[in-house]
Design an enzyme around this catalytic site. Structure first.
Site, PDB file in Angstrom:
ATOM      1  N   GLU A  45      -7.025   4.405   7.927  1.00  0.00           N
ATOM      2  CA  GLU A  45      -6.887   5.826   7.575  1.00  0.00           C
ATOM      3  C   GLU A  45      -8.153   6.339   6.874  1.00  0.00           C
ATOM      4  O   GLU A  45      -8.548   7.494   7.050  1.00  0.00           O
ATOM      5  CB  GLU A  45      -5.639   6.026   6.683  1.00  0.00           C
ATOM      6  CG  GLU A  45      -4.364   5.872   7.491  1.00  0.00           C
ATOM      7  CD  GLU A  45      -3.147   5.439   6.702  1.00  0.00           C
ATOM      8  OE1 GLU A  45      -3.159   5.485   5.468  1.00  0.00           O
ATOM      9  OE2 GLU A  45      -2.166   5.014   7.351  1.00  0.00           O
TER      10      GLU A  45
ATOM     11  N   LYS B 172       0.038   4.216  -0.380  1.00  0.00           N
ATOM     12  CA  LYS B 172      -0.674   5.401   0.133  1.00  0.00           C
ATOM     13  C   LYS B 172      -0.474   6.581  -0.823  1.00  0.00           C
ATOM     14  O   LYS B 172      -0.390   6.375  -2.025  1.00  0.00           O
ATOM     15  CB  LYS B 172      -0.226   5.716   1.566  1.00  0.00           C
ATOM     16  CG  LYS B 172      -0.295   4.467   2.456  1.00  0.00           C
ATOM     17  CD  LYS B 172      -0.148   4.770   3.900  1.00  0.00           C
ATOM     18  CE  LYS B 172      -0.115   3.441   4.668  1.00  0.00           C
ATOM     19  NZ  LYS B 172      -0.109   3.633   6.100  1.00  0.00           N
TER      20      LYS B 172
ATOM     21  N   GLY C 123       2.361   2.308  10.767  1.00  0.00           N
ATOM     22  CA  GLY C 123       3.246   3.457  10.579  1.00  0.00           C
ATOM     23  C   GLY C 123       3.915   3.929  11.858  1.00  0.00           C
ATOM     24  O   GLY C 123       4.474   5.022  11.894  1.00  0.00           O
TER      25      GLY C 123
ATOM     26  N   ASN D 141       0.864  -1.189   0.000  1.00  0.00           N
ATOM     27  CA  ASN D 141       0.000   0.000   0.000  1.00  0.00           C
ATOM     28  C   ASN D 141       0.895   1.231   0.000  1.00  0.00           C
ATOM     29  O   ASN D 141       1.443   1.606   1.032  1.00  0.00           O
ATOM     30  CB  ASN D 141      -0.891  -0.041   1.259  1.00  0.00           C
ATOM     31  CG  ASN D 141      -1.738   1.212   1.406  1.00  0.00           C
ATOM     32  OD1 ASN D 141      -1.836   2.019   0.482  1.00  0.00           O
ATOM     33  ND2 ASN D 141      -2.352   1.373   2.566  1.00  0.00           N
TER      34      ASN D 141
ATOM     35  N   GLU E  70      -5.084  -5.344  10.731  1.00  0.00           N
ATOM     36  CA  GLU E  70      -4.120  -4.264  10.916  1.00  0.00           C
ATOM     37  C   GLU E  70      -4.399  -3.547  12.237  1.00  0.00           C
ATOM     38  O   GLU E  70      -5.254  -2.636  12.278  1.00  0.00           O
ATOM     39  CB  GLU E  70      -4.232  -3.254   9.775  1.00  0.00           C
ATOM     40  CG  GLU E  70      -3.954  -3.831   8.412  1.00  0.00           C
ATOM     41  CD  GLU E  70      -3.408  -2.777   7.462  1.00  0.00           C
ATOM     42  OE1 GLU E  70      -2.298  -2.959   6.983  1.00  0.00           O
ATOM     43  OE2 GLU E  70      -4.090  -1.764   7.248  1.00  0.00           O
TER      44      GLU E  70
ATOM     45  N   HIS F 287      -9.477   0.601   5.091  1.00  0.00           N
ATOM     46  CA  HIS F 287      -8.209   0.913   5.777  1.00  0.00           C
ATOM     47  C   HIS F 287      -8.503   1.874   6.925  1.00  0.00           C
ATOM     48  O   HIS F 287      -9.359   2.762   6.805  1.00  0.00           O
ATOM     49  CB  HIS F 287      -7.231   1.538   4.774  1.00  0.00           C
ATOM     50  CG  HIS F 287      -5.836   1.619   5.316  1.00  0.00           C
ATOM     51  ND1 HIS F 287      -5.450   2.582   6.211  1.00  0.00           N
ATOM     52  CD2 HIS F 287      -4.756   0.830   5.113  1.00  0.00           C
ATOM     53  CE1 HIS F 287      -4.166   2.388   6.523  1.00  0.00           C
ATOM     54  NE2 HIS F 287      -3.724   1.334   5.872  1.00  0.00           N
TER      55      HIS F 287
ATOM     56  N   SER G 103       3.563  -2.072  10.407  1.00  0.00           N
ATOM     57  CA  SER G 103       5.015  -2.037  10.571  1.00  0.00           C
ATOM     58  C   SER G 103       5.683  -3.374  10.286  1.00  0.00           C
ATOM     59  O   SER G 103       6.668  -3.741  10.932  1.00  0.00           O
ATOM     60  CB  SER G 103       5.390  -1.532  11.976  1.00  0.00           C
ATOM     61  OG  SER G 103       4.903  -0.213  12.159  1.00  0.00           O
TER      62      SER G 103
HETATM   63  C1  PEP Z   1      -0.813   0.079   6.206  1.00  0.00           C
HETATM   64  O1  PEP Z   1      -1.028   1.272   6.210  1.00  0.00           O
HETATM   65  O2  PEP Z   1      -1.612  -0.709   5.659  1.00  0.00           O
HETATM   66  C2  PEP Z   1       0.404  -0.392   6.852  1.00  0.00           C
HETATM   67  C3  PEP Z   1       0.481  -1.646   7.197  1.00  0.00           C
HETATM   68  O3  PEP Z   1       1.379   0.553   7.064  1.00  0.00           O
HETATM   69  P1  PEP Z   1       2.827   0.323   7.709  1.00  0.00           P
HETATM   70  O4  PEP Z   1       3.372  -0.954   7.128  1.00  0.00           O
HETATM   71  O5  PEP Z   1       3.616   1.508   7.307  1.00  0.00           O
HETATM   72  O6  PEP Z   1       2.631   0.208   9.185  1.00  0.00           O
END
Ligand code: PEP
Length: 253
Positions: free
Chosen positions: A100, A11, A176, A9, A170, A98, A216
């Site tokens: 976000e 983003k 992040g 992703n 997630e 997601h 992460s």
């Molecule tokens: C995400 O936003 O789906 C995600 C897993 O981000 P990150 O790997 O940066 O934590």
């Protein structure tokens, strides 16, 4: 059938020039180095999907995903993109729900149920995201809360339709932040989600469902996470922006 899958992703990152470079690096490394059967999904910003599709036409196991779609097929929704549009430019997957999007764009469970319907009707496979905040985890009832996210947005689907859905667990506190769920924490939730799916659709459908971990995930922790029996791959944010690291994650099975 359950498959190994890693989705990147991106983003709202990368210029077109950078996106083209990242895509061709990933495609070449995957073709040279990856021997396990794993589906790789690149989810760039919407603006680049059509252009990048031309790079992926000859690639065996790298396909395109969008980061969102609107619930309606067409109409007066300025700035939005619909599932039939994505389907018409060669997109295979779409990330839905997601955290976000839930947090910054106010997406609700019922709206996500409509988005899931539109995606499936138009031949897109939803990568449906679920997960709890730190506050919710500390509150204690986080497993039921995440199971409920599946109930609210997915459990209206028939078993046949559900077979095209990928789940991504997630934990919001890990996205992040550099904080990763431990492999035990990921396995606990993935097993609980699979159990929840078994309760609704039966053990075979549950066993066949691909459940990704996201938050992460990087080249250092992917191997341990992917080794868990109920973790079938990852949804990767920050680490998907670097070709070498992303491909190392793909090679972690
Ligand atoms: C995400 O936003 O789906 C995600 C897993 O981000 P990150 O790997 O940066 O934590």
């Amino acid at each position: 059938m359950r498959q190994y899958l890693v989705a990147g992703n991106w983003k709202m990152n990368k210029t077109l020039h950078e996106a083209l470079a990242l895509t061709s690096e990933v495609v070449n490394m995957i073709s040279d180095e990856v021997t396990t059967p794993v589906t790789v999904v690149l989810c760039p910003p919407t603006a680049y999907l059509s252009t990048l599709n031309r790079y992926l036409e000859t690639s065996r196991n790298v396909v395109l995903g969008a980061q969102n779609c609107h619930e309606k097929a067409a109409g007066a929704y300025t700035g939005e993109v619909s599932a039939p549009m994505l389907q018409s430019i060669g997109v295979s997957y779409v990330i839905l729900g997601h955290s976000e999007r839930r947090q910054y764009f106010g997406e609700t469970s019922s709206q996500l149920a409509e988005k899931v319907n539109s995606a499936l009707t138009n031949g897109l496979k939803p990568i449906f995201c679920c997960g709890e905040s730190l506050e919710q985890r500390e509150g204690g009832d986080y497993v039921a809360l995440v199971q409920n996210q599946l109930t609210e947005s997915l459990f209206h689907l028939s078993a046949e339709a559900f077979a095209n859905v990928v789940i991504a667990y997630e934990p919001i506190w890990a996205i992040g932040t550099g904080l990763t769920a431990s492999s035990q924490q990921a396995q606990e939730m993935h097993a609980a989600l699979r159990g929840h799916l078994a309760g609704k659709y039966g053990p075979q459908v549950a066993d066949d469902t691909t459940i990704l971990y996201g938050g992460s995930c990087n080249e250092k922790n992917a191997q341990e996470l992917f080794a868990q029996p109920d973790v079938d791959g990852g949804l990767i944010g920050g680490a998907s922006l670097k070709s070498r690291e992303f491909v190392n994650i793909v090679k972690s099975f």
